[in-house]
Each structure stands twice: as structure tokens, then as C-alpha cells.
Design an enzyme around this catalytic site. Sequence first.
Site, PDB file in Angstrom:
ATOM      1  N   LYS A 167     -19.270   5.082  12.444  1.00  8.99           N
ATOM      2  CA  LYS A 167     -18.396   5.386  11.301  1.00  8.99           C
ATOM      3  C   LYS A 167     -18.860   4.483  10.157  1.00  8.99           C
ATOM      4  CE  LYS A 167     -13.528   5.288   9.843  1.00  8.99           C
ATOM      5  NZ  LYS A 167     -12.158   4.972  10.292  1.00  8.99           N
ATOM      6  N   ARG A 200     -10.264  -4.856  -2.357  1.00  8.19           N
ATOM      7  CA  ARG A 200     -10.055  -5.152  -0.935  1.00  8.19           C
ATOM      8  C   ARG A 200     -10.804  -6.430  -0.530  1.00  8.19           C
ATOM      9  NH1 ARG A 200     -11.157  -2.279   4.838  1.00  8.19           N
ATOM     10  NH2 ARG A 200      -9.087  -2.587   5.651  1.00  8.19           N
ATOM     11  N   CYS A 258     -17.279   7.740   5.537  1.00  4.91           N
ATOM     12  CA  CYS A 258     -15.916   7.316   5.232  1.00  4.91           C
ATOM     13  C   CYS A 258     -16.015   6.435   3.996  1.00  4.91           C
ATOM     14  CB  CYS A 258     -15.363   6.541   6.425  1.00  4.91           C
ATOM     15  SG  CYS A 258     -13.743   5.828   6.139  1.00  4.91           S
ATOM     16  N   ASP A 266     -18.389   3.158   6.679  1.00  7.14           N
ATOM     17  CA  ASP A 266     -17.300   3.030   5.716  1.00  7.14           C
ATOM     18  C   ASP A 266     -17.805   2.430   4.401  1.00  7.14           C
ATOM     19  OD1 ASP A 266     -14.710   3.101   4.749  1.00  7.14           O
ATOM     20  OD2 ASP A 266     -13.850   1.931   6.379  1.00  7.14           O
ATOM     21  N   MET A 267     -17.004   2.518   3.358  1.00  6.93           N
ATOM     22  CA  MET A 267     -17.379   1.997   2.036  1.00  6.93           C
ATOM     23  C   MET A 267     -16.094   1.941   1.217  1.00  6.93           C
ATOM     24  SD  MET A 267     -18.192   2.575  -1.288  1.00  6.93           S
ATOM     25  CE  MET A 267     -19.437   2.290  -2.482  1.00  6.93           C
ATOM     26  N   ASN A 268     -15.554   0.730   1.061  1.00  5.52           N
ATOM     27  CA  ASN A 268     -14.158   0.641   0.642  1.00  5.52           C
ATOM     28  C   ASN A 268     -13.891   0.121  -0.759  1.00  5.52           C
ATOM     29  OD1 ASN A 268     -12.478   1.612   2.856  1.00  5.52           O
ATOM     30  ND2 ASN A 268     -13.553   0.051   4.037  1.00  5.52           N
ATOM     31  N   TRP A 303      -6.764   7.448  -3.786  1.00  5.37           N
ATOM     32  CA  TRP A 303      -6.755   7.050  -2.376  1.00  5.37           C
ATOM     33  C   TRP A 303      -5.543   7.701  -1.687  1.00  5.37           C
ATOM     34  CZ3 TRP A 303      -3.077   4.052   0.322  1.00  5.37           C
ATOM     35  CH2 TRP A 303      -3.439   3.775   1.656  1.00  5.37           C
ATOM     36  N   ASP A 340     -13.116   0.500  15.702  1.00  5.65           N
ATOM     37  CA  ASP A 340     -13.090   0.427  14.232  1.00  5.65           C
ATOM     38  C   ASP A 340     -13.263  -1.017  13.775  1.00  5.65           C
ATOM     39  OD1 ASP A 340     -11.918   0.930  11.327  1.00  5.65           O
ATOM     40  OD2 ASP A 340     -12.162   2.918  12.202  1.00  5.65           O
ATOM     41  N   ASP A 341     -12.828  -1.318  12.591  1.00  2.00           N
ATOM     42  CA  ASP A 341     -13.009  -2.617  11.931  1.00  2.00           C
ATOM     43  C   ASP A 341     -12.532  -3.778  12.811  1.00  2.00           C
ATOM     44  OD1 ASP A 341     -13.401  -4.476   9.982  1.00  2.00           O
ATOM     45  OD2 ASP A 341     -12.075  -3.562   8.501  1.00  2.00           O
ATOM     46  N   ASP A 371      -7.412   8.504   4.433  1.00  2.00           N
ATOM     47  CA  ASP A 371      -6.650   7.541   5.240  1.00  2.00           C
ATOM     48  C   ASP A 371      -5.225   8.020   5.436  1.00  2.00           C
ATOM     49  OD1 ASP A 371      -8.662   5.818   5.711  1.00  2.00           O
ATOM     50  OD2 ASP A 371      -8.121   4.377   4.153  1.00  2.00           O
TER      51      ASP A 371
HETATM   52  C1  DGJ Z   1     -10.914   2.300   5.609  1.00  2.00           C
HETATM   53  C2  DGJ Z   1     -11.047   3.521   6.471  1.00  2.00           C
HETATM   54  O1  DGJ Z   1     -10.795   4.662   5.733  1.00  2.00           O
HETATM   55  C3  DGJ Z   1     -10.122   3.379   7.678  1.00  2.00           C
HETATM   56  O2  DGJ Z   1     -10.197   4.534   8.454  1.00  2.00           O
HETATM   57  C4  DGJ Z   1     -10.511   2.164   8.454  1.00  2.00           C
HETATM   58  O3  DGJ Z   1     -11.782   2.336   9.027  1.00  2.00           O
HETATM   59  C5  DGJ Z   1     -10.474   0.939   7.565  1.00  2.00           C
HETATM   60  N1  DGJ Z   1     -11.259   1.123   6.390  1.00  2.00           N
HETATM   61  C6  DGJ Z   1     -10.971  -0.268   8.302  1.00  2.00           C
HETATM   62  O4  DGJ Z   1     -11.071  -1.359   7.489  1.00  2.00           O
END
Ligand code: DGJ
Length: 753
Positions: A468, A435, A518, A470-472, A196, A358-359, A540
Site C-alpha cells: 500500500k 500531518r 493511496c 501512501d502519500m499524505n 479529504w 498498515d502504518d 479514508d
Molecule cells: C492515510 C491512509 O489513507 C490510511 O488508509 C492509512 O494508511 C493512514 N494514512 C496511515 O497513516
Amino acid sequence: MIAEKNLVFSVSTENTSYVMAVLKTGHLVHLAYGRRIASVPDISCFLPVEMTPVGTLCYWDDENDDIFPDNLLLEYSAPYRGDNREASFIADAGNGRTAMDLLYKGYRIYKGKASSFPASIESVDGCETLEIELEDSILGISVFLSYSVFPSSDVIVRSAAIRNGTSGKLSIKEAASLQLDIPRDDWTLFSYDGAWARERYEHKRRLEPGITIIDSKLGTSGNEHNPLIYLQNGKGEAYGFNLVYSGNHRELLEISPFGALRVITGINPYCFEWILESGESFATPEAIMTYSPDGVDEASALFHSFINRFVIPPFWRFRTRPVLLNSWEGCYFDFDEKRLLELAESGKELGVELFVLDDGWFGNRTDDTKGLGDWYCNRERFPDGLEAFAERIHALGLQFGIWMEPEMVNMDSELYRVHPDWVISLPDRTPLKARHQLTLDLSRNDVRDFIYQSVSSVIRLTHADYIKWDMNRSVSDVFSHGSELRSQGEVLHRYIIGLYEILGKLRKDFPEVLFEGCASGGSRYDLGMLLFMPQIWASDNTDLHDRVTIGEGTLRGYPLSTLGAHVSASPSHQSLRTSRIDSRFNIASFGVLGYELDVTKLSDDDRSAIRDQIAFYKKYRDVFQFGDFSSLHVSDNQRFWYTTLGDTSIALEIQTFGEVHTGRNDRLFLPFAADDKTYRITARREHIPSSCLGDLAKDCGQSMSEDFSITVPGAILKYHGLPLGPQFTAKGFTENTRILGDYGSRMYIIESI
Ligand code: DGJ
């Protein structure tokens, strides 16, 4: 450009040829991959180089006691029939039986390309495919190897399909997309690795006898090892490989005891199993490969052109992308509608074209412990609803974009309370969180329907121009509670197939919506995602220094048009490094430019700098987004980035640490300048805020870099380099001191006239 003669197959692209042949034993062997050979060569031109008798190894049979499978260059291989290297196909045909032969059965050449699932590059006019069938006739298992070529491209697309012709179940443990055996050479492997905020750093290593593996077990293509690799040999020729796949992957390189190199790429066999009933087939994801006699830089350019032309969703191919302002690093979770509108207005005034929320806009999502999965508007933040907010953004003359993380759920959410079985989790353990979140099980129909409905409703409600996606997190607890699987070994591949199914529907229903991929930054930067999403948030980490390495690594495999890059605050939120706003812009401009900071709190200097930056970027946008990228490393401390489109190049001189009086004699080179052309070179004027100059500011009397414009013959730019004059001269320094400062850079526009 595909031909066959006496069972020698030649697959030729514009400048390359890939040649294979069938031996009298039925083995499909590799003969050559390199510069184009005009006609189909005779097999005798290549044999018997790799067929020398080798000691204790098994030979094929009494009539063919000179053929040692372990010493053949094979196009696909299975275990324990004489080839002792890693196999590309392993399947249990019952009772644990895995030994089998894959011998030539037949071939066909046809226009287009089979559009099997996972759907990758679509059939395109002019594309041509060679399909060769190998089979184990005793067991009844067939493997269909495909090789497709495209007009004016030096990329070959490969895949394999397995058909279970046995009367029972076939359990596939491994089915690679590509195997390539190349003769002995001195190989350097280039891989793109990290974590990351440190994605795709380039690493080089010399391959020695034995096995080297680059892979991902994260459930995604991952930030640890990208599926992109290059191999460069002693002559400086390069071979590039990548996968059209977003899940667990493996690139295996094996140097055999006899010096041959085996390359295997495809789905990672780690914990993988796919069950085929009698008569069923399994298709692997596609792999792409290329060859350049001129090394990795050129091979990379071949991939870029292919991706821009054949991978990016049709509507977005060569379509310019808006300059965006994203709310994340400017606000994080701390916002209401009023604050966002101020941000958007301020961005509009600077020249931004797209505002991205965003979020934090949905459910009870006021921090990252809760709310994921509840895709309805948070009315405390948006009293009139999301629709009204989006309308207000549109009314400002901005496009509206919104963040979603559709594949995930927090345990503290309504979605999880109602559907705890929708997550990937073991029946007998508490799932591990990352997360604070869990992964939804996209192998399930009901989950896929929910995700499609959630995303399409948000798009329809807000008339979103941009999503956007996302997938965290990485996966854990791999187990599905759904009923659609035959084996838990299928979960992660079915997940990716499920993801592609959702994205395919969205792309079909909303072709004009710009999706940006993302995954905690760039944890899923791959060709599979690019089929649906023309751009991807690279990392990020927006620190300008780190972004040079991340940018270069990413651009090795993926073109500028795919690279989301933002100007963020100083000090950087990731590194605490301070830097000038123009230096941050210079790095972020190579790709799809965005801003991600609180633009309502900028100094006057920075505001005016950003206004100029955006105007400049828009003027040269096509060069930044669709130009050919290359780089030149002058020293550890200095490098150049280039992007070129038609007659215009932009060169960016990048310095790590400022040096004083080194006598470095900096020069600007344009390695690809034409000897017989003349070029006009202009430096982009930069803002030097007085805050950067401290006590010197009062003496300087200027806050812009100096103007610079000169006309130079191509041969000078190419071979000798143009001496670079002072960037900024402050009183007390000698005339020729160039002050770019630490992490400084300077941009030049080079036009052939
Ligand atoms: C992870 C993304 O990479 C960021 O740019 C942002 O969108 C956050 N998530 C929001 O939770």
C-alpha cells in the site's frame, strides 16, 4: 482507421470520427468529433461555418481577409496572432517574446505509439498514431500533435511534443496535452470535486461565456478536483476527458464570444516552467478523450473498458484481486505482533486472503509525528523481525501486504537528520508541515535511489505480495536543493517524472506484487498512478452513506477493478453513523473488497455475516471487480447500482432514509435487460442482527432477510420493473412494509437463463 485526403485528416475509432483539416493559411482546424464517418470527408462539407467576418478582430492577411483566427476551431494555439482565447502553448522564445504562429508543416501515420516520457499507455499491437507537425518557421519551434487509436475502443489518446529549433533557450510556460475546439452548443460540465474524506463528488454546471477552470495545485492530481471531466451538449451527446498524469493539472473550458467551446487539458501552467536548450524536446503527458451519442453513462463505460484493457499494468489486467484485511482502523498505532497475528488468524477464519500491515511497523513510528523515512523494522513491536512476522502470516495461508509512505519524511527521523536537503523546502524559511511531515524531493537522483532501495528491500525481505503506497500531504515551499533542474518551475513536474521512474522500476522488477495507491485516501486517484498500481484506496471515509457518493463519482471515470473499498466498524470512525454490517458490505462489494476493523471483537452475528459476505463475494468476484458498472437514480432517496459481466448482473437497491407506509411501490429495474431474454432473480440473504430490532427482536423469530427468487421476462425488468416484496416483516407491521432501514440496501443476483 486513420486516413488523410487533401490535407483532411480522419481519426476513426470503432464508432467515432475525429476530423481535422489544414486551411490554405496553414491553420490546423477542427471539423468534427462525433459519430463515425466512413470516408474522409471533403473540407467543403464543413466550411466556412466558423470563418464569418467578425468586427474588430484581426484577419489573417490581405489574401485571407475572411479568416479570423479568433473564430477558428483550432487544434493547438499560441498567443497574440489573432486568436484571443486561452492558448494551449505559451513559451518565451527570448526577451519575453510569446507571440507565435503554429502552422501546418507535415504529418505521418504509423503503427504503435511513441513511448515518450512520462511513459503512459505503452505502445500496443494494433494501436495506430497520426502525428501532425505544426511549426513557427520564423522562430524554429515545432509542436508535434499525436492522436492514437486502439482496437475495439472509442478512446483517442492525445499528446503534444515541443521541439526547440531555435538557437537559444526556450522557456515553456505552458504546453497542454490536448486542445479541442467544438462548435456552439449548450454545454453542461460534469466535474469531480471535494476534499479529504469527500473525494470526487459529482458536480454539474452549465457553461456560460468566459472561462471555467478545474485544476490542482496540490502537487498531486488531488482530492479537490480530479482531472476527469465530461461535457454533455443539448442533444445529450457526451465528451469525456482525462489525463494520464498524477501531478498539478488544469482543465480549462472557454466559451468564446462566438459560442465555440475550447477545452484545454494538461499540466497546470501555474508556476510551471520548463527550459529547453537548443535542439531539445519536451513531451506532455497523455490525455484521453472519448465521445458517446448516448450521454455520460455510456462515455464512462468507454473509459472503463479502455482503462481495464490499456492502462492497468499488464500482469494485473483482469486478474482477480484478493479480499484483504487492513490493520489501520482496527489498531491504528496500537499494536504488537501478537495482536496482529490474532487479527490475521481471525481474518483467515472469515475467508480473508491478504493481511495488510498498515502504518506503524518501522523506526520509532508509534504516532504520526515521527519515524517516516526510517524503513527498518521496529524491534519492540516485532522482536523476531519483520521477515519472521511476514513468514507467520504466510504460514497462516494468507498473503502478506505492507504499508509504506516512501515519498515522505518526518523531521523527527534519522533520514531527515542525515539528509535535511532531501526535502522540498525554501532555503530561507521553515517549511510548512502537513500531518507533521515534509515531502522528499523526487526530482533528485539520490532521493529516487533511496526510495527504490527502501521499497525493494522491504519487498524482498518479507516476500510481500502487496504494497500500500501512501502519500499524505500536499506540497508547499516548492524549491529543490538538487542540481538537476534548470528552473525551480520544473520541480513539480520533475517530481512526477521521478515518481514514475521509481514506480516503473518497481513494476518491472516485481510485476506480480499488487500495489494499491493511496494518498490520504483518494487524493491521487488518476490514470498515471493506475499505470503502475491497478487499484487505489478511494477514500479514508468508509462511512457507507458517503461511500455511495464517493463510489459513484469515482466510477464515473475509473472501473470497478481500480476501486479499493472496505467494510469498517459501526459507528463509522469518520461520521459516527451506525449501520448494519450487511449494508456496509453491500456498498463495499462494488469494487475490490477489504475489511478494516478489529475482527477479533465482532459479535457472533457479525462474524457469521462476514463469513457469508466473503463467500458470496468470492462466488461473484469477477462481476464485482470486472463488471460494467451503471446506476439508476429513482429518487433522492432511492437508487440502484448495477454491475454486469456476461449473463450475470448484480443489482443493489440503496435507500438513504427508511420510510414507512409511503406506498412507494418499489420496483427493481434492469434498464439494459434484453426484451427477448428471461431472467432469474434471487435476493442475497442478509443478516438482520437482533441489535437492529431492539424490543421487536423477541417477536420476530428470525434474523435473516426473506428468501426471494423469481423468473421474469426481460421486457418486464426493463420497462415495467419487478415489484419488490417485504424485505423483512416484523410482527405488528403490515405485510408489505419493506424495512431496509436508514442507509439500508438490498442485493439481487440477476441471471439470464
Ligand atoms: C492515510 C491512509 O489513507 C490510511 O488508509 C492509512 O494508511 C493512514 N494514512 C496511515 O497513516
